[in-house]
Enzyme design. Structure first.
Site, short mmCIF file in Angstrom:
data_model
loop_
_atom_site.label_atom_id
_atom_site.label_comp_id
_atom_site.label_asym_id
_atom_site.label_seq_id
_atom_site.Cartn_x
_atom_site.Cartn_y
_atom_site.Cartn_z
N GLU A 89 2.23 -1.59 0.04
CA GLU A 89 2.35 -1.45 1.48
C GLU A 89 3.49 -0.35 1.48
OE1 GLU A 89 1.18 -2.83 4.28
OE2 GLU A 89 -0.57 -3.17 2.74
N HIS B 73 1.91 3.05 1.20
CA HIS B 73 1.22 3.55 2.31
C HIS B 73 2.47 4.36 3.28
CE1 HIS B 73 -2.86 1.90 2.50
NE2 HIS B 73 -2.38 0.87 2.27
#
Length: 269
Positions: free
Chosen positions: A145, A148
């Site tokens: 995450e 990203h």
């Protein structure tokens, strides 16, 4: 009236107008070096600010409902892992070390987690408890995450969406028929959005793998994580998988890259 080849050239120019080619991160040991196209009028700071507002709203709602974890053992565990991962972001993006990082844990059965633009991280207890995640597996999720966010995949997606909208508006203004516009929009979606979506997932997998390894977490956990995700899916995939599609090729790519980061893991232990 536009001929087919003229329409294609026109839409390509309209979609890419105002874009600049950038590479938001260093390539690292895993070698992520794809050029990204971002609209210059949509800055990193703007996207970070927009997301920060949405993030604060989510956190406030959780606090009002009494489900925001602050000092619980699971919250302390997540924050400890996050601190180690955040300390390694400078490898890929030195300026990210200065982001206003924030980590919150929400007591909810959802199998979900995210790290948004600017370093805003939310973990749901359901993901950890239902899948019985180890610290290494939590680091694999969080590293993915955070990757990203480092790669600004959200800003990249917004830039593409803006390009499609701009091409449609310009096309309407010069009188391109609705059928042609729909075909053009579909072409932009398949040629730009879908391939990049797959690329984005692969990039997040690889950068996340390296972040976790540098922080001292076993990179093999990335494989067991996705195996647990797939097993939990059944006929109704977890929410996390709705935006992070799992596949055999993903696991294979991770396994192929683990040897690249294993020395970093051994150094970071």
């Amino acid at each position: 009236m536009f001929k087919p080849h003229s329409l294609s050239l026109f839409l390509a120019a309209a979609t890419l107008a105002g874009c600049q080619a950038v590479n938001t991160t260093s390539s690292g040991a895993v070698g992520v070096d794809r050029k990204q196209y971002m609209f210059s009028m949509l800055s990193t700071d703007q996207v970070n600010q927009m997301y920060a507002q949405s993030y604060q709203q989510t956190v406030s709602e959780a606090k009002n409902k009494g489900v925001l974890e602050n000092n619980s053992p699971v919250a302390q565990r997540v924050n400890r892992i996050a601190s180690r991962l955040i300390a390694e972001v400078k490898t890929f993006r030195p300026d990210a070390a200065q982001w206003d990082w924030d980590v919150n844990v929400i007591d909810s059965p959802e199998l979900n987690a995210n790290a948004g633009p600017g370093g805003k991280i939310i973990f749901y207890t359901g993901l950890i408890e239902k899948l019985k995640l180890t610290d290494d597996e939590i680091a694999a999720v969080m590293g993915h995450e955070i990757a990203h966010a480092l790669r600004e995949h959200g800003r990249e997606a917004m830039s593409k969406a803006y390009g499609v909208q701009m091409a449609t508006q310009i096309g309407s203004a010069v009188g391109i028929g609705n059928g042609s516009l729909q075909l053009a929009n579909m072409g932009v979606q398949y040629l730009m959005t879908l391939p990049n979506s797959r690329s984005n997932e692969n990039e997040a997998d690889l950068i996340g793998l390296e972040l976790a390894a540098r922080a001292g977490y076993n990179p093999n956990a990335a494989v067991t994580l996705w195996q647990k995700m797939a097993a939990a899916g059944g006929s109704a995939p977890p929410e996390f998988l709705s935006t992070h599609p799992s596949s055999g090729s993903r696991t294979q790519a991770l396994q192929e890259n683990i040897p690249k980061v294993m020395p970093l893991y051994k150094q970071g232990r």
